[in-house]
Design a protein around this motif. Structure first.
Motif, PDB file in Angstrom:
ATOM      1  N   GLN A 135      -8.652   9.607  -5.162  1.00 45.72           N
ATOM      2  CA  GLN A 135      -8.082   8.362  -4.636  1.00 45.72           C
ATOM      3  C   GLN A 135      -9.236   7.446  -4.242  1.00 45.72           C
ATOM      4  OE1 GLN A 135      -7.748   7.330  -0.885  1.00 45.72           O
ATOM      5  NE2 GLN A 135      -7.462   5.478  -2.115  1.00 45.72           N
TER       6      GLN A 135
ATOM      7  N   HIS B 120      -3.822   3.245  -4.511  1.00 48.79           N
ATOM      8  CA  HIS B 120      -2.818   2.974  -3.475  1.00 48.79           C
ATOM      9  C   HIS B 120      -2.442   1.501  -3.391  1.00 48.79           C
ATOM     10  CE1 HIS B 120      -2.877   6.729  -0.662  1.00 48.79           C
ATOM     11  NE2 HIS B 120      -2.892   7.071  -1.932  1.00 48.79           N
TER      12      HIS B 120
ATOM     13  N   GLY C  66       0.045   4.170   0.785  1.00 45.71           N
ATOM     14  CA  GLY C  66      -0.194   4.915   2.012  1.00 45.71           C
ATOM     15  C   GLY C  66       0.691   4.471   3.150  1.00 45.71           C
TER      16      GLY C  66
ATOM     17  N   ASN D 291       0.832  -1.198   0.000  1.00 50.17           N
ATOM     18  CA  ASN D 291       0.000   0.000   0.000  1.00 50.17           C
ATOM     19  C   ASN D 291       0.871   1.253   0.000  1.00 50.17           C
ATOM     20  OD1 ASN D 291      -1.755   2.146   0.791  1.00 50.17           O
ATOM     21  ND2 ASN D 291      -3.107   0.711   1.835  1.00 50.17           N
TER      22      ASN D 291
ATOM     23  N   SER E 223       7.522   5.594  -4.104  1.00 51.37           N
ATOM     24  CA  SER E 223       6.360   6.074  -3.345  1.00 51.37           C
ATOM     25  C   SER E 223       6.509   7.536  -2.939  1.00 51.37           C
ATOM     26  CB  SER E 223       6.143   5.221  -2.092  1.00 51.37           C
ATOM     27  OG  SER E 223       5.739   3.919  -2.449  1.00 51.37           O
TER      28      SER E 223
END
Length: 354
Positions: free
Chosen positions: A175, A216, A14, A12, A247
């Motif tokens: 998103q 993500h 995030g 991910n 990222s």
């Protein structure tokens, strides 16, 4: 100080963003010699690993952040793979930092074995904290006691870190989340309705901005493509390029966006860190919890409400009308978050030096 950081890697964007925030904080508040990484999702903290790696090679173990209090199918009811009786074998200080309680209400909360394991973790940790998205309340309802709630480390992606603008045109970031669709949408029919409504919102936005979709996790790609399909002035960013060694470049897109529509916690958190306005597309209690905590609930829209599309358009119009006042509000919010984090690290430094 040699630090081992264990958090969720290889899935991910995030989580990588919050990892940047954690490391920024470690370097700000501690005398860092090196920071090693290990993936919390799969790394077993067995006796050998604890004795030969953790205890011998590091001076501090940092667990988190991320929504790691989740997963009734996990052996311990949350992500840390360590036998309960081995926790006390960790001889260096360890902290659990800004983690999230990620169980949906329908899942019934943490199983009993998870509560027992978390209690043992809290007993031996130098510091245990949850993030400021309502996790404190949700965890407290099961434990009957309160643990500290601190700003998610993703709010600190900006500390001593530079990001480049990759898109010259004014753009809005959308998103969308598509893993666990039965939880996020409730049914296939509701998911299809959401896509139809988001296509109308995207067409509305694409007349004035470039619209960039920011998946993500791999499952997010397909829903982003479905919403963007055939609509001019849109694109879905190249997930394969960002995942996950670039990222930091993905994080930069949040800094320079005009504003963000976000279905994930870190889709909310990262833009707020840059004073980039965000509208939360609520599909989990943590989304509303964060916006309530920061005084931004007026910019939260639940996927479950019947007038979702109309409400979202109204929120977009309100955001645009109050844009500069809102950015100033974000500056004040971030000042408060930095102050709260400073207090947390004052305590952490005291605890780990005992």
């Amino acid at each position: 100080m040699r630090i081992l950081h264990t958090y969720c890697l290889n899935y991910n964007i995030g989580d990588y963003a919050l990892g940047i925030g954690v490391k920024n904080l470690l370097r700000k508040y501690l005398d860092v010699t090196l920071i090693g990484n290990t993936n919390l999702q799969g790394r077993e903290f067995n006796s050998y690993y604890i004795k030969e790696v953790v205890n011998k090679r590091y001076d501090l173990l940092v667990i988190g952040g991320g929504g790691i209090i989740h997963g009734s199918h996990w052996p311990n009811g949350w992500f840390w793979l360590i036998e309960k009786d081995l926790i006390k074998e960790i001889k260096i200080p360890f902290i659990v930092y800004g983690v999230g309680y990620n169980y949906w209400k329908e899942e019934g909360g943490i199983p009993e074995r998870g509560i027992i394991h978390l209690e043992e973790t809290m007993k031996h940790a130098s510091y245990f904290s949850v993030r400021n998205d309502g996790s404190q309340l949700r965890l407290g309802e099961q434990f009957g006691r309160t643990v500290p709630a601190i700003p998610d480390p993703g709010f600190h992606v900006d500390i001593n870190t530079q990001y480049q603008r990759k898109e010259e045109a004014p753009y809005v970031l959308i998103q969308l989340a598509n893993d666990k669709p039965e939880r996020r949408f409730g049914s296939i029919e509701k998911r299809d309705s959401f896509i139809r409504q988001m296509r109308e919102v995207t067409e509305y936005l694409a007349k004035r901005y470039k619209v960039i979709f920011s998946p993500h996790v791999p499952e997010d790609i397909s829903i982003s493509q479905e919403v963007a399909a055939g609509i001019s002035n849109t694109e879905v960013w190249d997930f394969g390029y960002f995942a996950f060694d670039h990222s930091d470049e993905a994080v930069g897109y949040y800094k320079f966006a005009e504003f963000v529509l976000a279905m994930r916690g870190h889709g909310q958190i990262v833009p707020i860190a840059f004073n980039t306005p965000v509208i939360s597309l609520e599909n989990h209690p943590k989304h509303r919890g964060l916006m309530e905590n920061l005084g931004l609930i007026d910019y939260n829209v639940s996927l479950n409400q019947e007038s979702f599309k109309e409400e979202l358009k109204e929120k977009i119009q309100a955001l645009e009308a109050n844009y500069f006042d809102l950015k100033h509000k974000y500056e004040v919010i971030n000042q408060g978050l930095r102050s709260e984090t400073e207090k947390a690290w004052t305590e952490i430094c005291q605890q780990i030096k005992r």
